[in-house]
Design an enzyme around this catalytic site. Sequence first.
Site, PDB file in Angstrom:
ATOM      1  N   ARG A  44      19.568  10.045  -3.867  1.00 13.98           N
ATOM      2  CA  ARG A  44      18.755   9.024  -3.239  1.00 13.98           C
ATOM      3  C   ARG A  44      18.786   7.909  -4.469  1.00 13.98           C
ATOM      4  O   ARG A  44      18.863   6.722  -3.903  1.00 13.98           O
ATOM      5  CB  ARG A  44      17.276   9.504  -3.372  1.00 13.98           C
ATOM      6  CG  ARG A  44      17.093  10.711  -2.287  1.00 13.98           C
ATOM      7  CD  ARG A  44      15.636  10.892  -2.238  1.00 13.98           C
ATOM      8  NE  ARG A  44      14.790  11.720  -2.837  1.00 13.98           N
ATOM      9  CZ  ARG A  44      15.037  13.316  -3.217  1.00 13.98           C
ATOM     10  NH1 ARG A  44      15.837  13.714  -2.470  1.00 13.98           N
ATOM     11  NH2 ARG A  44      14.490  13.831  -4.419  1.00 13.98           N
ATOM     12  N   LYS A 134       1.950  -1.295  -1.515  1.00 16.77           N
ATOM     13  CA  LYS A 134       1.903  -1.271  -0.201  1.00 16.77           C
ATOM     14  C   LYS A 134       0.927  -0.166   0.592  1.00 16.77           C
ATOM     15  O   LYS A 134       1.202   1.021  -0.306  1.00 16.77           O
ATOM     16  CB  LYS A 134       3.317  -1.015   0.726  1.00 16.77           C
ATOM     17  CG  LYS A 134       3.258  -1.122   1.965  1.00 16.77           C
ATOM     18  CD  LYS A 134       4.302  -0.690   2.655  1.00 16.77           C
ATOM     19  CE  LYS A 134       4.173   0.756   3.233  1.00 16.77           C
ATOM     20  NZ  LYS A 134       5.296   1.138   3.781  1.00 16.77           N
ATOM     21  N   LYS A 217       1.415  -7.201   6.635  1.00 20.08           N
ATOM     22  CA  LYS A 217       2.545  -6.466   7.067  1.00 20.08           C
ATOM     23  C   LYS A 217       2.332  -5.801   8.631  1.00 20.08           C
ATOM     24  O   LYS A 217       2.128  -4.719   8.811  1.00 20.08           O
ATOM     25  CB  LYS A 217       3.215  -5.705   6.504  1.00 20.08           C
ATOM     26  CG  LYS A 217       4.504  -4.701   6.759  1.00 20.08           C
ATOM     27  CD  LYS A 217       5.275  -3.966   5.673  1.00 20.08           C
ATOM     28  CE  LYS A 217       6.213  -3.141   6.234  1.00 20.08           C
ATOM     29  NZ  LYS A 217       7.322  -2.499   5.121  1.00 20.08           N
TER      30      LYS A 217
HETATM   31  C1  5MM Z   1      10.410   2.744   4.690  1.00 22.42           C
HETATM   32  O1  5MM Z   1       9.601   3.689   5.497  1.00 22.42           O
HETATM   33  C2  5MM Z   1       8.070   3.601   5.270  1.00 22.42           C
HETATM   34  C3  5MM Z   1       7.408   4.921   5.551  1.00 22.42           C
HETATM   35  O2  5MM Z   1       8.075   5.873   4.700  1.00 22.42           O
HETATM   36  P1  5MM Z   1       7.331   7.397   4.767  1.00 22.42           P
HETATM   37  O3  5MM Z   1       7.190   7.618   6.401  1.00 22.42           O
HETATM   38  O4  5MM Z   1       8.379   8.130   4.232  1.00 22.42           O
HETATM   39  O5  5MM Z   1       5.986   7.204   4.120  1.00 22.42           O
HETATM   40  C4  5MM Z   1       7.356   2.744   5.965  1.00 22.42           C
HETATM   41  O6  5MM Z   1       5.741   2.316   5.469  1.00 22.42           O
HETATM   42  C5  5MM Z   1       8.108   1.153   6.216  1.00 22.42           C
HETATM   43  O7  5MM Z   1       7.857   0.601   4.885  1.00 22.42           O
HETATM   44  C6  5MM Z   1       7.600   0.452   7.168  1.00 22.42           C
HETATM   45  O8  5MM Z   1       7.387   1.051   8.464  1.00 22.42           O
HETATM   46  C7  5MM Z   1       8.511  -0.793   7.416  1.00 22.42           C
HETATM   47  O9  5MM Z   1       9.712   0.313   7.815  1.00 22.42           O
HETATM   48  P2  5MM Z   1      10.567  -0.257   9.166  1.00 22.42           P
HETATM   49  O10 5MM Z   1      11.686   0.775   9.069  1.00 22.42           O
HETATM   50  O11 5MM Z   1       9.437  -0.012  10.281  1.00 22.42           O
HETATM   51  O12 5MM Z   1      11.006  -1.722   8.859  1.00 22.42           O
END
Ligand code: 5MM
Length: 335
Positions: A44, A134, A217
Amino acid sequence: MTELNNIALKILEKGKGILAADESTGTMTKRLEGVNVISTPENRLLFRETLFSSSCMTKCIGGVILYDETIKQKNSKKIMIPELISKMGSYPGIKVDTGAKVLSGSPDEKITEGLDGLRERLKEYYQLGAKFTKWRGVYNISKNFPSKLSIHANANALARYSALVQECNMVPIVEPEVLMDGDHSADECYQKTSEVIKKCFEELILHKVDLKGIILKPNMILAGNKSNNKISGDEVAKLTLKCLKNSVPSEVPGIAFLSGGQSEKEATENLNLINKYNNTNFIMSYSYGRALQQSALKFWSKNIQNIEGTQKVFNHRAKMNTLAAQGKWSKDLEI
Ligand code: 5MM
C-alpha cells in the site's frame, strides 16, 4: 480564519486539485486485489509513495487526502509521508471519519461515524503535519431516499466535524456524496443533491463554521448508473452548475468534485465542461480517487518496481484534470 481561507485557495490555485488517496484498508485491499496485488502495508505504501513523489505533485496536486495508516508511515528514504508531500509542494490532509454505518431508524441508509474523541485525534493529525481534513456522508437515491432523517443526521455530523476541525486550525473538506447507484434520472439527482447540500449549509451555519475556510466536495449531477436516460456532458455541466449556484453560499472559496465511479475520461470531460460554462465565482476543481489512480494502479500492478512508468501514467491523468479545472482540456490531448 484568513489563514484557513488561504490554505483552501492554495490547494485549489491555478487548476490544482486534490488526490483522494484515503482508501481505508478494506477498500484499498479491494483495489489491490482487483489487480492481483497482495494488500500488505508495504505494498500500500509503495504504490502511494510512488504517486506522492511524482512530478505532477508540484503543479497539479494541491493536496493529498491520506488515511490514518499512511500519515504515520515513512517512505523508503525514511521521510515521513506528510513531509514528502509538503516537500513536493502540496498539502497533506487526512480522512477523519471512521466510516458509514447503518443508520438506526432507517436501516437501509448510512450515517457516518467518528465524532467521539475527534478533538484529540485532530490534535495528533495536526502535529503530524495535516493542513486539511475530510469527512464523507453518503446518501443513496430511491423513491423514499435519502430520507429526511439521513439528510438531517449526516448534515449535523458534517457540521460538528467541520467546527472541530476549524477549532484545530485545519480546513475541513465537506463531502456529501449522493451516490450514482440506481436507475434514477438526472433530475432526481438534481433534486436530492440540492436538498442534501442546502441542509449541510444550514447546519454548518448553525454550528458557526467559517464558510470561507472550507472546501465542498460534492458529486456531479448525473443520471443513475442503471438509468436508461443518460444525459450529455453539456447537460451534466449545466445541471451541476445550476444546483451549486442555488445551494452553496457565495463565501465558499472552492468546490472539488468527487468522481463517484465515472471513468477517468468522463470525469475529466465533465469537469472541463463545468469550467467552460462556469457562471459562478467558485473555483471548480477535482478531488478524485478512482478517476486519478485507476490507470496508474493498473500499470503499476504489472511491474511494481517500475516507478518511473507508473509516475508517467499518473502525471498524465493529473495534468489532464488540471487542464479541465481551467476549462482547457480537449480530447486530442489524451494518449
Ligand atoms: C478514496 O476513497 C474514499 C473512500 O474510502 P473508504 O470507502 O475506504 O472510506 C472516498 O471518500 C473518496 O475520497 C471519495 O469518494 C472520492 O473518490 P472517488 O473515487 O469517488 O473520486
